[in-house]
Design a protein around this motif. Structure first.
Motif, short mmCIF file in Angstrom:
data_model
loop_
_atom_site.label_atom_id
_atom_site.label_comp_id
_atom_site.label_asym_id
_atom_site.label_seq_id
_atom_site.Cartn_x
_atom_site.Cartn_y
_atom_site.Cartn_z
N VAL A 478 1.08 -1.23 0.31
CA VAL A 478 0.01 -0.13 0.03
C VAL A 478 0.80 1.11 0.23
O VAL A 478 1.77 1.45 1.05
N LEU A 479 0.49 1.75 -0.92
CA LEU A 479 1.01 3.38 -0.92
C LEU A 479 0.65 4.53 -0.98
O LEU A 479 -0.50 4.51 -1.63
N THR A 480 0.60 5.56 0.24
CA THR A 480 -0.62 6.76 0.38
C THR A 480 -0.59 8.11 -0.03
O THR A 480 0.86 8.19 -0.01
N ASP A 481 -1.28 8.60 -0.44
CA ASP A 481 -0.79 10.24 -0.72
C ASP A 481 -0.30 10.77 0.91
O ASP A 481 -1.35 10.30 1.57
N VAL A 482 -0.21 12.43 0.39
CA VAL A 482 -0.21 12.59 1.39
C VAL A 482 -1.21 14.62 1.82
O VAL A 482 -0.62 14.88 1.14
N PRO A 483 -2.15 13.37 2.75
CA PRO A 483 -3.74 14.98 2.82
C PRO A 483 -2.85 16.17 2.56
O PRO A 483 -3.42 17.18 1.93
N LYS A 484 -1.88 17.21 3.03
CA LYS A 484 -1.73 18.08 3.82
C LYS A 484 -1.11 18.65 2.18
O LYS A 484 -1.31 19.46 2.07
N TRP A 485 -0.27 17.73 1.64
CA TRP A 485 0.38 18.23 0.26
C TRP A 485 -0.39 18.17 -0.68
O TRP A 485 -0.95 18.37 -2.37
N ALA A 486 -1.61 17.46 -0.63
CA ALA A 486 -2.87 17.60 -1.68
C ALA A 486 -3.70 18.14 -1.21
O ALA A 486 -3.94 19.33 -2.23
N PHE A 487 -3.90 19.10 -0.06
CA PHE A 487 -4.93 20.61 0.26
C PHE A 487 -3.80 21.75 -0.80
O PHE A 487 -4.95 22.43 -1.07
N ILE A 488 -2.10 21.58 -0.68
CA ILE A 488 -1.49 23.27 -1.27
C ILE A 488 -1.80 22.65 -2.73
O ILE A 488 -1.92 23.89 -3.51
N GLN A 489 -1.35 21.37 -3.29
CA GLN A 489 -2.28 21.37 -4.72
C GLN A 489 -3.27 21.53 -5.26
O GLN A 489 -3.86 22.46 -6.25
N ALA A 490 -4.06 21.85 -4.04
CA ALA A 490 -5.61 22.28 -4.23
C ALA A 490 -5.57 24.33 -4.52
O ALA A 490 -6.49 24.21 -5.30
N LEU A 491 -4.91 23.98 -3.05
CA LEU A 491 -5.00 25.45 -3.22
C LEU A 491 -4.32 26.36 -4.41
O LEU A 491 -4.85 26.73 -5.14
N LEU A 492 -2.99 25.73 -5.59
CA LEU A 492 -2.81 25.76 -6.06
C LEU A 492 -3.48 25.26 -7.25
O LEU A 492 -3.41 26.46 -8.48
N ALA A 493 -3.97 24.20 -7.90
CA ALA A 493 -4.81 23.99 -8.68
C ALA A 493 -6.05 25.07 -8.66
O ALA A 493 -6.43 25.20 -9.95
N ARG A 494 -6.71 25.54 -8.02
CA ARG A 494 -7.63 26.51 -8.12
C ARG A 494 -7.71 27.78 -7.31
O ARG A 494 -9.39 28.63 -7.19
N GLY A 495 -6.24 28.31 -7.24
CA GLY A 495 -6.72 29.38 -6.93
C GLY A 495 -6.80 30.89 -8.16
O GLY A 495 -6.15 30.03 -8.89
N ASP A 496 -7.18 31.76 -6.99
CA ASP A 496 -6.84 32.86 -7.42
C ASP A 496 -5.66 34.22 -8.50
O ASP A 496 -4.97 33.30 -7.65
N ARG A 497 -5.34 34.72 -8.54
CA ARG A 497 -3.64 35.89 -9.24
C ARG A 497 -3.57 35.95 -7.47
O ARG A 497 -2.26 36.16 -7.53
N ARG A 498 -4.30 35.93 -6.23
CA ARG A 498 -3.94 36.59 -5.38
C ARG A 498 -3.68 36.04 -4.36
O ARG A 498 -2.37 35.62 -3.12
N VAL A 499 -3.42 34.20 -5.12
CA VAL A 499 -2.82 32.89 -4.70
C VAL A 499 -1.15 33.35 -4.47
O VAL A 499 -0.78 32.80 -3.62
N GLY A 500 -0.63 34.07 -5.16
CA GLY A 500 0.19 34.35 -5.57
C GLY A 500 1.20 35.11 -5.05
O GLY A 500 1.76 34.34 -4.27
N GLU A 501 0.47 35.45 -3.60
CA GLU A 501 1.26 36.00 -2.43
C GLU A 501 1.46 35.04 -1.60
O GLU A 501 2.45 35.10 -1.21
N ILE A 502 0.87 34.30 -1.45
CA ILE A 502 1.22 33.18 -0.20
C ILE A 502 1.97 32.09 -0.76
O ILE A 502 3.31 31.74 -0.68
N LEU A 503 1.95 32.27 -2.21
CA LEU A 503 3.18 31.32 -2.85
C LEU A 503 4.80 32.38 -3.10
O LEU A 503 5.95 31.11 -2.39
N LYS A 504 4.51 33.20 -2.89
CA LYS A 504 5.73 34.00 -2.81
C LYS A 504 6.35 34.24 -1.19
O LYS A 504 7.53 33.70 -0.87
#
Length: 545
Positions: A478-504
């Protein structure tokens, strides 16, 4: 010798060592040519497995007026005095005319900022002058939602790079001769299909944080048009640089189709690369013959190889030329005994299937009309062809998922193991079943693009339950995902331009996302775990589909 000189020498030696093990490398004199630093924002081993990256490298270097060199994230951390360098001639990135990123995964976004920092190039487009390199971002992520990266790019290539890469260079050369400002070049490109210049689009927000409108500047397209190739046979998408130092080092990769003719609700592939297109066996044969001059095994790249209407002819060509066939994931419903004959003749020992859900009900909801009995039938055929090992992919946290659906994953894996045991008894030893459990991340352009992601704590609980139950089953890994990194992926996949501030801020904080969230007055759950309204304007609506 100072420490910085010593480390730079080690960088240079490492680059030369990698090049010495390559075939197909382009090394040119940069004099008088447009210079492009083509960056894959991850390590060499991963980046050199990407066909899109290799294709653009070959196309740019096919021009006499361009020199394109590759750049990767170093395998070891650089010291503060060091600058990141190109692979071919070990030049510093700020010396190039263009820095072009090929971005396929959201989790590589931080590395884009890291590369710019190491290159001493201002992070944000508004801080750059005409003396700085032009920063271009392309790849899948630019096609489905460029907004989280909008502050950092001068320009996005939206769609398929083969279609517009020569146009970009032609406009750049004309602009350089004109001696006008960078703004003039960007305005010209913003009026062309396949280019997105964020500075010419203002995003207006409601008081509740959702998008109220997208306002285009005068003279640019009101919505960005995607660039697509109508005929794949007109372009070759294969391994360009052959090396053992990559994930698929033992094979030569060839793309046989682009897009997907299925419409799975969770997947963006259908809409990102529509319409579904294939390459003909006649167009592929020269690539196959060239590939076999380097490697005995040909890796066929597609969303599902068995969906290609002429897959048997393609495989037969490879076998007739003395080669072997490799494929990635397959659709169980389109697997045939004839196709399995080709894989068996190529020495395949593992096949990958993606049921995605444990219950038939949830699979139907996802658009994967794959019954349990169909899976068992195909498994018997696979084992009968001497292929003992199976990789299975499942997702948790899917819309409409119930506790019974999660438990059904355990039940299905046990039944698959039982079926395999019955099929292999007295024939060969039971193979390994590898179960990959990932978290559902709602992606732009998919039917689930407005759905919320499940809370990290709930996903952790489900993964713990499944791993605990499945780890007790013999021959199952069994190999499992890491939910906290999946959350970051969702933030970046669905984010708007303001998320760039979080990224920076995450970049400034050395990749510590928790600190970044504390430093920016934005709620990441607003992007990752919130249901979007049916009439809500989405960040990726700036691109016309």
């Amino acid at each position: 010798m100072v420490l910085a000189d010593l480390v730079s020498w080690r960088q240079i030696e490492q680059a030369k060592a990698l090049i010495s093990q390559e075939q197909g490398t382009f090394i040119k004199d940069p004099g008088g040519r447009v210079s492009v630093a083509l960056v894959y924002p991850n390590r060499y081993h991963i980046g050199m497995s990407n066909l899109g990256f290799q294709t653009i490298y070959a196309l740019l270097n096919s021009r006499e007026d361009v020199v394109c060199e590759r750049v990767f994230i170093p395998d070891r951390p650089l010291l503060p005095q060091e600058s990141i360098i190109s692979l071919e001639t070990q030049r510093m990135l700020h010396e190039f005319d263009l820095i072009a990123f090929s971005v396929s995964y959201e989790n590589d976004y931080l590395n884009i900022l890291k590369v710019l920092d190491l290159a001493s190039v201002p992070l944000e487009a508004r801080e750059r002058t005409d003396n700085d390199p032009l920063v271009v971002i392309g790849g899948a992520c630019a096609g489905f939602n460029a907004e989280p990266l909008a502050n950092f790019a001068d320009l996005f290539v939206v769609g398929e790079g083969e279609r517009v890469v020569h146009e970009l260079i032609d406009h750049y050369i004309a602009w350089r001769r004109s001696e006008s400002g960078r703004e003039e070049l960007l305005k010209v490109l913003a009026g062309r299909e396949g280019f997105y210049v964020p500075r010419f689009y203002q995003i207006v927000y409601h008081d509740n944080g959702s998008i109220a409108g997208i306002e285009a500047a005068e003279g640019v397209l009101p919505r960005v048009s995607q660039a697509l190739i109508p005929d794949l046979d007109a372009y070759e998408t294969t391994t360009c640089v052959v090396t053992q130092n990559t994930e698929f080092g033992d094979m030569f990769l060839i793309e046989i189709s682009r897009g997907c003719r299925r419409s799975c609700a969770f997947c963006l592939m259908t809409n990102l690369y529509k319409p579904y297109r294939t390459r003909s066996p006649q167009a592929l044969l020269p690539s196959i013959r060239r590939g076999l001059s380097f490697r005995q095994r040909i890796g066929l790249i597609s969303a599902s190889a068995t969906d290609h209407p002429q897959i048997l002819e393609i495989c037969s060509q490879i076998l007739a030329e003395g080669g072997k066939v490799s494929v990635s994931s397959l659709r169980a419903e389109s697997i045939t005994p004839q196709f399995l004959d080709c894989l068996a003749a190529s020495g395949h020992k593992t096949i990958t299937l993606a049921p995605e859900a444990g219950s038939e009900r949830l699979r139907r909801y996802l658009g994967k009309a794959m019954s349990d009995e169909l899976i068992f039938d195909r498994l018997r055929q696979i084992i009968a062809h001497g292929i003992p090992n199976l990789k299975l992919y499942f997702m948790i946290g899917l819309p409409s998922e119930t506790e019974a659906d999660v438990e059904a994953i355990v039940s299905l894996v046990k039944k698959i193991r039982h079926t395999a045991l019955q099929a292999t008894r007295d024939k060969l030893s039971l193979g390994r079943i590898t179960v990959n459990l990932s978290c559902f991340v709602p992606k732009p352009l998919s039917r689930f693009e407005r759905c919320p992601m499940e809370q990290v704590e709930v996903l952790q609980s489900k993964l713990k339950f499944l791993a605990g139950r499945l780890n007790k089953v013999d021959n199952v890994q069994v190999l499992t995902d890491v939910p906290k990194w999946a959350f970051i992926q969702a933030l970046l996949a669905r984010g708007d331009r303001r998320v760039g501030e979080i990224l920076k801020q995450a970049h400034i904080q050395g990749g510590n996302w928790r600190r970044a969230f504390q430093c920016v007055n934005l709620n990441p759950h607003f992007y990752a775990t919130r249901q979007r309204g049916e009439q809500e304007i989405l960040p990726w609506d700036v691109i016309r589909r």
